[in-house]
Scaffold this motif. Sequence first.
Motif, PDB file in Angstrom:
ATOM      1  N   ILE A   3       0.835  -1.202   0.000  1.00  0.00           N
ATOM      2  CA  ILE A   3       0.000   0.000   0.000  1.00  0.00           C
ATOM      3  C   ILE A   3       0.868   1.250   0.000  1.00  0.00           C
ATOM      4  CG2 ILE A   3      -1.637   1.348   1.395  1.00  0.00           C
ATOM      5  CD1 ILE A   3      -2.954  -1.285   2.184  1.00  0.00           C
ATOM      6  N   LEU A   4       1.921   1.244   0.794  1.00  0.00           N
ATOM      7  CA  LEU A   4       2.775   2.424   0.887  1.00  0.00           C
ATOM      8  C   LEU A   4       3.511   2.696  -0.417  1.00  0.00           C
ATOM      9  CD1 LEU A   4       4.109   1.768   4.479  1.00  0.00           C
ATOM     10  CD2 LEU A   4       2.693   3.720   3.784  1.00  0.00           C
ATOM     11  N   THR A  40      -2.221 -11.816  -8.861  1.00  0.00           N
ATOM     12  CA  THR A  40      -3.179 -10.927  -8.195  1.00  0.00           C
ATOM     13  C   THR A  40      -2.717 -10.523  -6.796  1.00  0.00           C
ATOM     14  OG1 THR A  40      -4.435 -12.821  -7.349  1.00  0.00           O
ATOM     15  CG2 THR A  40      -5.129 -11.898  -9.467  1.00  0.00           C
ATOM     16  N   ASN A  41      -1.587 -11.074  -6.336  1.00  0.00           N
ATOM     17  CA  ASN A  41      -1.089 -10.741  -4.998  1.00  0.00           C
ATOM     18  C   ASN A  41      -0.716  -9.261  -4.943  1.00  0.00           C
ATOM     19  OD1 ASN A  41      -0.098 -10.949  -2.384  1.00  0.00           O
ATOM     20  ND2 ASN A  41       1.904 -11.704  -3.038  1.00  0.00           N
ATOM     21  N   GLY A  42      -1.375  -8.509  -4.070  1.00  0.00           N
ATOM     22  CA  GLY A  42      -1.116  -7.081  -3.934  1.00  0.00           C
ATOM     23  C   GLY A  42      -2.011  -6.197  -4.770  1.00  0.00           C
ATOM     24  N   ALA A  43      -2.939  -6.783  -5.531  1.00  0.00           N
ATOM     25  CA  ALA A  43      -3.811  -5.960  -6.374  1.00  0.00           C
ATOM     26  C   ALA A  43      -4.744  -5.096  -5.533  1.00  0.00           C
ATOM     27  CB  ALA A  43      -4.611  -6.843  -7.325  1.00  0.00           C
ATOM     28  N   GLY A  44      -5.343  -5.691  -4.499  1.00  0.00           N
ATOM     29  CA  GLY A  44      -6.203  -4.902  -3.624  1.00  0.00           C
ATOM     30  C   GLY A  44      -5.433  -3.837  -2.873  1.00  0.00           C
ATOM     31  N   ASP A  45      -4.206  -4.173  -2.465  1.00  0.00           N
ATOM     32  CA  ASP A  45      -3.357  -3.186  -1.793  1.00  0.00           C
ATOM     33  C   ASP A  45      -3.017  -2.026  -2.726  1.00  0.00           C
ATOM     34  OD1 ASP A  45      -3.306  -4.736   0.492  1.00  0.00           O
ATOM     35  OD2 ASP A  45      -1.401  -5.687   0.013  1.00  0.00           O
ATOM     36  N   THR A  46      -2.739  -2.349  -3.972  1.00  0.00           N
ATOM     37  CA  THR A  46      -2.454  -1.298  -4.954  1.00  0.00           C
ATOM     38  C   THR A  46      -3.650  -0.374  -5.092  1.00  0.00           C
ATOM     39  OG1 THR A  46      -0.854  -2.610  -6.195  1.00  0.00           O
ATOM     40  CG2 THR A  46      -1.981  -0.872  -7.398  1.00  0.00           C
ATOM     41  N   HIS A  47      -4.836  -0.941  -5.178  1.00  0.00           N
ATOM     42  CA  HIS A  47      -6.065  -0.152  -5.284  1.00  0.00           C
ATOM     43  C   HIS A  47      -6.182   0.791  -4.085  1.00  0.00           C
ATOM     44  CE1 HIS A  47     -10.377   0.768  -5.458  1.00  0.00           C
ATOM     45  NE2 HIS A  47     -10.369   0.330  -6.709  1.00  0.00           N
ATOM     46  N   GLY A  68       4.904 -10.074  -8.516  1.00  0.00           N
ATOM     47  CA  GLY A  68       5.380  -9.447  -7.297  1.00  0.00           C
ATOM     48  C   GLY A  68       4.311  -8.591  -6.668  1.00  0.00           C
ATOM     49  N   PRO A  69       4.296  -8.480  -5.329  1.00  0.00           N
ATOM     50  CA  PRO A  69       3.222  -7.764  -4.640  1.00  0.00           C
ATOM     51  C   PRO A  69       3.318  -6.247  -4.725  1.00  0.00           C
ATOM     52  CG  PRO A  69       4.795  -8.628  -3.052  1.00  0.00           C
ATOM     53  CD  PRO A  69       5.217  -9.153  -4.393  1.00  0.00           C
ATOM     54  N   ALA A  70       4.511  -5.697  -4.518  1.00  0.00           N
ATOM     55  CA  ALA A  70       4.676  -4.235  -4.489  1.00  0.00           C
ATOM     56  C   ALA A  70       5.118  -3.723  -5.854  1.00  0.00           C
ATOM     57  CB  ALA A  70       5.678  -3.838  -3.415  1.00  0.00           C
ATOM     58  N   THR A  71       4.274  -3.970  -6.852  1.00  0.00           N
ATOM     59  CA  THR A  71       4.606  -3.605  -8.231  1.00  0.00           C
ATOM     60  C   THR A  71       3.557  -2.650  -8.802  1.00  0.00           C
ATOM     61  OG1 THR A  71       3.580  -5.688  -8.932  1.00  0.00           O
ATOM     62  CG2 THR A  71       5.978  -5.657  -8.762  1.00  0.00           C
ATOM     63  N   ALA A  72       3.101  -1.734  -7.985  1.00  0.00           N
ATOM     64  CA  ALA A  72       2.093  -0.758  -8.408  1.00  0.00           C
ATOM     65  C   ALA A  72       2.653   0.152  -9.495  1.00  0.00           C
ATOM     66  CB  ALA A  72       1.657   0.080  -7.218  1.00  0.00           C
ATOM     67  N   PRO A  73       1.787   0.658 -10.361  1.00  0.00           N
ATOM     68  CA  PRO A  73       2.242   1.601 -11.383  1.00  0.00           C
ATOM     69  C   PRO A  73       2.480   2.986 -10.799  1.00  0.00           C
ATOM     70  CG  PRO A  73      -0.132   1.338 -11.517  1.00  0.00           C
ATOM     71  CD  PRO A  73       0.347   0.346 -10.485  1.00  0.00           C
ATOM     72  N   THR A  74       3.213   3.793 -11.531  1.00  0.00           N
ATOM     73  CA  THR A  74       3.402   5.198 -11.169  1.00  0.00           C
ATOM     74  C   THR A  74       2.208   6.006 -11.664  1.00  0.00           C
ATOM     75  OG1 THR A  74       4.543   5.678 -13.236  1.00  0.00           O
ATOM     76  CG2 THR A  74       5.891   4.954 -11.362  1.00  0.00           C
TER      77      THR A  74
END
Length: 307
Positions: free
Chosen positions: A43-44, A248-255, A288-294
């Motif tokens: 999330i962070l 899908t691991n971390g998708a909800g966290d990314t949201h 990977g879990p912490a792979t959110a877009p910029t």
Amino acid sequence: MTRVIHTAQALVDVVVEVDALPRRGGNAVARSYERYAGGAVNILVAAARSGADAVLAGAVGEGPNGDLVRSALAAEGVVVSSPVVDGLDTGICVVMVEPSAERTFVTTQGAERRISAASLATSRPVAGDLVCVSGFSLVGRTRDPLLEWLDDLVDGVLVVLDPGAAFGDLAPSLQQHVLERTAVWTSNAEEAGQLTGCADPADSVAAVAERLAEGAVAVVRDGARGCHLRLDGRTESLPGYPQEAVDTNGAGDTHTGVLVAEVSRGTDWVTAARRANAAGAIKVTRRGPATAPTAPEIDAFLAARHP
């Protein structure tokens, strides 16, 4: 701009890809193995990549796992406010990912559970800051110090509750105590249905909002179908962007991370939720879990679909 402060557990995800989960007592051969900083880190990182000033108030240990967590956060400009937990390393979460991108978890507990009201207070929240709370922190040794600290927050701090699967199993009195303090609920459809008994996510988001204080916001994610936003007594259903998922691991966290980051920057809730939908869609195409877009990646994604 206000800050995004997370109080929950930063862990190390040990991720293995398997063709299928082993039967009880059986064995499976992994096709790959990786170690990532995960948990609250997801999330962070997502929040920081969308321009938020982000802080981890949760505990981090010493040792290779704690070092990985700190380095992953530092790379994104995220501050760890709490002191290092001496003599104990951060725990791990074993994640088994199947070809469908579904994941199964086994989690240990380590330094990330050694919080206190004093260690959380090092984040020094002020009015307008968004403080993220996980339902998984409301069980075990983190529960009492977290509740003590939440009850002493200054007026105007916005508590963001990500209930997780744990929240539905809490005692009703504890649930209500936390819900009364919650300014923003953000969950998946299953978690909202567990609390409300409503199978339809559009119904559950309204039912969740009824449990919150006046003026609170509720968001219920519905996978690739998008999310439902309850705001000022109205439900807005925002469509998703279906992708071929690899993880899908971390998708909800990314949201969640993008949602709160946008709100911290003054974005309206509908736009923030739409950008969060896009971010989740991008994330499931990445391992990977912490792979959110910029933020620029989200801009480009939305521009291609809403010219």
